[in-house]
Scaffold this motif. Structure first.
Motif, PDB file in Angstrom:
ATOM      1  N   LEU A 116      21.038  -7.094  -2.090  1.00  0.00           N
ATOM      2  CA  LEU A 116      20.491  -6.289  -3.172  1.00  0.00           C
ATOM      3  C   LEU A 116      19.000  -6.583  -3.274  1.00  0.00           C
ATOM      4  O   LEU A 116      18.513  -7.582  -2.748  1.00  0.00           O
ATOM      5  CB  LEU A 116      21.189  -6.569  -4.501  1.00  0.00           C
ATOM      6  CG  LEU A 116      21.112  -7.959  -5.138  1.00  0.00           C
ATOM      7  CD1 LEU A 116      19.808  -8.176  -5.893  1.00  0.00           C
ATOM      8  CD2 LEU A 116      22.260  -8.146  -6.116  1.00  0.00           C
ATOM      9  N   ARG A 162      16.012  -6.854  -6.329  1.00  0.00           N
ATOM     10  CA  ARG A 162      15.862  -6.908  -7.777  1.00  0.00           C
ATOM     11  C   ARG A 162      14.382  -6.803  -8.108  1.00  0.00           C
ATOM     12  O   ARG A 162      13.529  -7.340  -7.403  1.00  0.00           O
ATOM     13  CB  ARG A 162      16.467  -8.187  -8.357  1.00  0.00           C
ATOM     14  CG  ARG A 162      15.722  -9.458  -7.995  1.00  0.00           C
ATOM     15  CD  ARG A 162      16.321 -10.675  -8.693  1.00  0.00           C
ATOM     16  NE  ARG A 162      15.405 -11.812  -8.589  1.00  0.00           N
ATOM     17  CZ  ARG A 162      15.630 -13.015  -9.125  1.00  0.00           C
ATOM     18  NH1 ARG A 162      16.747 -13.234  -9.795  1.00  0.00           N
ATOM     19  NH2 ARG A 162      14.738 -13.981  -8.997  1.00  0.00           N
ATOM     20  N   LEU A 181      18.620  -4.086 -10.785  1.00  0.00           N
ATOM     21  CA  LEU A 181      19.295  -4.397  -9.529  1.00  0.00           C
ATOM     22  C   LEU A 181      19.435  -3.130  -8.706  1.00  0.00           C
ATOM     23  O   LEU A 181      19.892  -2.094  -9.201  1.00  0.00           O
ATOM     24  CB  LEU A 181      20.673  -5.007  -9.797  1.00  0.00           C
ATOM     25  CG  LEU A 181      20.674  -6.279 -10.651  1.00  0.00           C
ATOM     26  CD1 LEU A 181      22.083  -6.838 -10.763  1.00  0.00           C
ATOM     27  CD2 LEU A 181      19.730  -7.328 -10.093  1.00  0.00           C
ATOM     28  N   ASN A 217      28.277  -8.633  -6.273  1.00  0.00           N
ATOM     29  CA  ASN A 217      27.381  -9.571  -6.936  1.00  0.00           C
ATOM     30  C   ASN A 217      27.865 -10.052  -8.301  1.00  0.00           C
ATOM     31  O   ASN A 217      27.278 -10.976  -8.853  1.00  0.00           O
ATOM     32  CB  ASN A 217      25.996  -8.936  -7.083  1.00  0.00           C
ATOM     33  CG  ASN A 217      25.369  -8.668  -5.731  1.00  0.00           C
ATOM     34  OD1 ASN A 217      24.901  -9.584  -5.072  1.00  0.00           O
ATOM     35  ND2 ASN A 217      25.397  -7.418  -5.290  1.00  0.00           N
ATOM     36  N   CYS A 271      20.547 -12.638 -11.576  1.00  0.00           N
ATOM     37  CA  CYS A 271      19.510 -12.351 -12.568  1.00  0.00           C
ATOM     38  C   CYS A 271      19.000 -13.618 -13.245  1.00  0.00           C
ATOM     39  O   CYS A 271      18.312 -13.527 -14.273  1.00  0.00           O
ATOM     40  CB  CYS A 271      20.035 -11.381 -13.620  1.00  0.00           C
ATOM     41  SG  CYS A 271      20.299  -9.728 -12.973  1.00  0.00           S
ATOM     42  N   ALA A 316      20.767  -7.744 -16.614  1.00  0.00           N
ATOM     43  CA  ALA A 316      20.825  -6.944 -15.392  1.00  0.00           C
ATOM     44  C   ALA A 316      20.735  -5.473 -15.782  1.00  0.00           C
ATOM     45  O   ALA A 316      21.570  -4.969 -16.529  1.00  0.00           O
ATOM     46  CB  ALA A 316      22.124  -7.218 -14.641  1.00  0.00           C
TER      47      ALA A 316
END
Length: 404
Positions: A5, A7, A22, A48, A58, A63
């Motif tokens: 991912l 972020r 995300l 996740n 996070c 998130a």
């Protein structure tokens, strides 16, 4: 197996990070893959959050997650605690009565709602009482238009977030326009993250383990988990029928199996079946050793004065191999389970009498006789007696193997 991912931080007016948006990625390249939006959201959440059981991606902050219309209407956000997410309603959602009802319900349940890439229109006005954050893309919406909207709604408990802030001048102008939160390349480009994720069979096993850790097993939830996995359902029924061969009519449904077994035997059979299920692609010795450790811990717990709780001792032995079974460190996995603190301390830190007991059992596995003597002394056990219990546990696990 890895999940990916990106972020991107969300900051307040003092440039303090309050959360991360995300963004799903399908590999190590930091670009959005060609997959449908709902699949991207589901895979991001599964890999996740379901897999790792925490908000580590996070760093304990909020998130911000994009939820396409279909995911919202299906109730996907309800799978997660309300304090975990900011639910971003995407700009291509239709402001229908059904969506309004869904957003209102999420709001009333305590979820934070954000309207993503917002373009002011009459159709969205009725949503505003249930919205916490409105996001304006500064590359699409002129700052003057955003400023006008913010001033019109300054009396509402809504925070406004400026997206795609790419320069210091844009940040300064957005602050002056009344924005509360900020996101964009001026602060940080999306940061790629790679982490190990659990396989589907490991996730199912972990969910079952969560059930047997409870003081009272929830039969309905256990049934639901097993019913989603054909292989697991078959294995459980085969196990149960093997020990009920004298019944006139064989057990043919999981509900029958639950009623027949009762809570304590259900705990044990979940241990057997779930552990064997997750070791399908691993050496059979891992399955046998985890069960043998569990039973040896249980036997010795009854010999210690004062006696230790047999079920806690069993779980301590069983979960001592969890890192090998699920390919994740114990200090990551154990907090995912609703375990008594004495079991957690034993597994992660080898503390307390359960910790000494686990150290004794592991030392015996490794033929570390000095450690065996040390732990026997701490627990008030005779090494000869431990040897006899060890043989008992081997005989027991052999009988379990014959049921496979």
């Amino acid at each position: 197996m890895y999940s990916y991912l990106a972020r991107q931080p969300v900051l307040d007016r003092e440039k303090t990070t309050i959360g991360y948006e995300l963004l799903f990625r399908d590999g190590p390249k930091n670009c959005f893959p060609d997959v449908p939006p709902e699949e991207a959201t589901n895979r991001l959440l599964l890999n996740n959050f379901f897999s790792n059981g925490s908000n580590d991606v996070c760093s304990g902050k909020l998130a911000f997650v994009n939820f396409p219309e279909k995911s919202l209407l299906k109730g996907t956000p309800l799978l997660f605690p309300s304090h975990t997410f900011v639910i971003e309603v995407l700009e291509d959602c239709t402001p229908s009565d059904t969506l309004l009802e869904t957003v209102r319900d999420l709001y009333q349940r305590g979820y934070q709602i954000a309207l993503d890439d917002f373009n002011p229109s009459v159709e969205w006005n009725r949503f505003l009482p249930f919205v916490h954050i409105i996001k304006f893309d500064l590359q699409l919406t002129p700052i003057d238009k955003a400023r006008f909207f913010i001033r019109r709604h300054k009396d509402k408990p809504i925070q406004f977030l400026a997206e795609k802030v790419e320069t210091y001048a844009e940040f300064k102008e957005a602050k002056a326009a009344g924005f509360h939160l900020f996101q964009g390349y001026f602060f940080s480009k999306p940061e790629m993250m790679q982490q190990k994720t659990l396989s589907p069979s490991a996730l199912t096993t972990l969910r079952l383990y969560q059930q047997i850790c409870q003081d009272v097993v929830n039969f309905d939830e256990a049934e639901e988990i097993i019913a989603t996995d054909l292989s697991l359902s078959y294995k459980l029924l085969r196990h149960v029928n093997a020990i009920t061969s004298n019944r006139a009519v064989p057990i043919s449904s999981f509900k029958q199996a639950l009623i027949y077994l009762g809570e304590e035997r259900l705990r044990r059979f979940i241990s057997f079946v779930a552990t064997s299920h997750v070791t399908r692609d691993k050496p059979a010795s891992l399955y046998c050793l985890s069960l043998q450790r569990a039973h040896l811990c249980e036997l010795l717990a009854a010999d210690i004065s004062p006696k230790l709780n047999g079920n806690r001792a069993f779980l301590t032995g069983l979960f001592s191999m969890l890192d090998s079974l699920l390919d994740q460190p114990l200090d990551v996995l154990i907090p995912m389970l609703p375990l008594d603190i004495t079991i957690q301390d034993a597994l992660i830190h080898r503390k307390g009498k359960l910790g000494y007991l686990l150290s004794l059992v592991c030392a015996y596995d490794h033929a570390d006789w000095d450690q065996v003597d040390t732990m026997c002394s701490k627990l008030g056990l005779e090494s000869e007696h431990v040897a006899n219990r060890y043989l008992e546990s081997l005989e027991w696990v052999t009988s379990i193997e014959e049921l496979q």
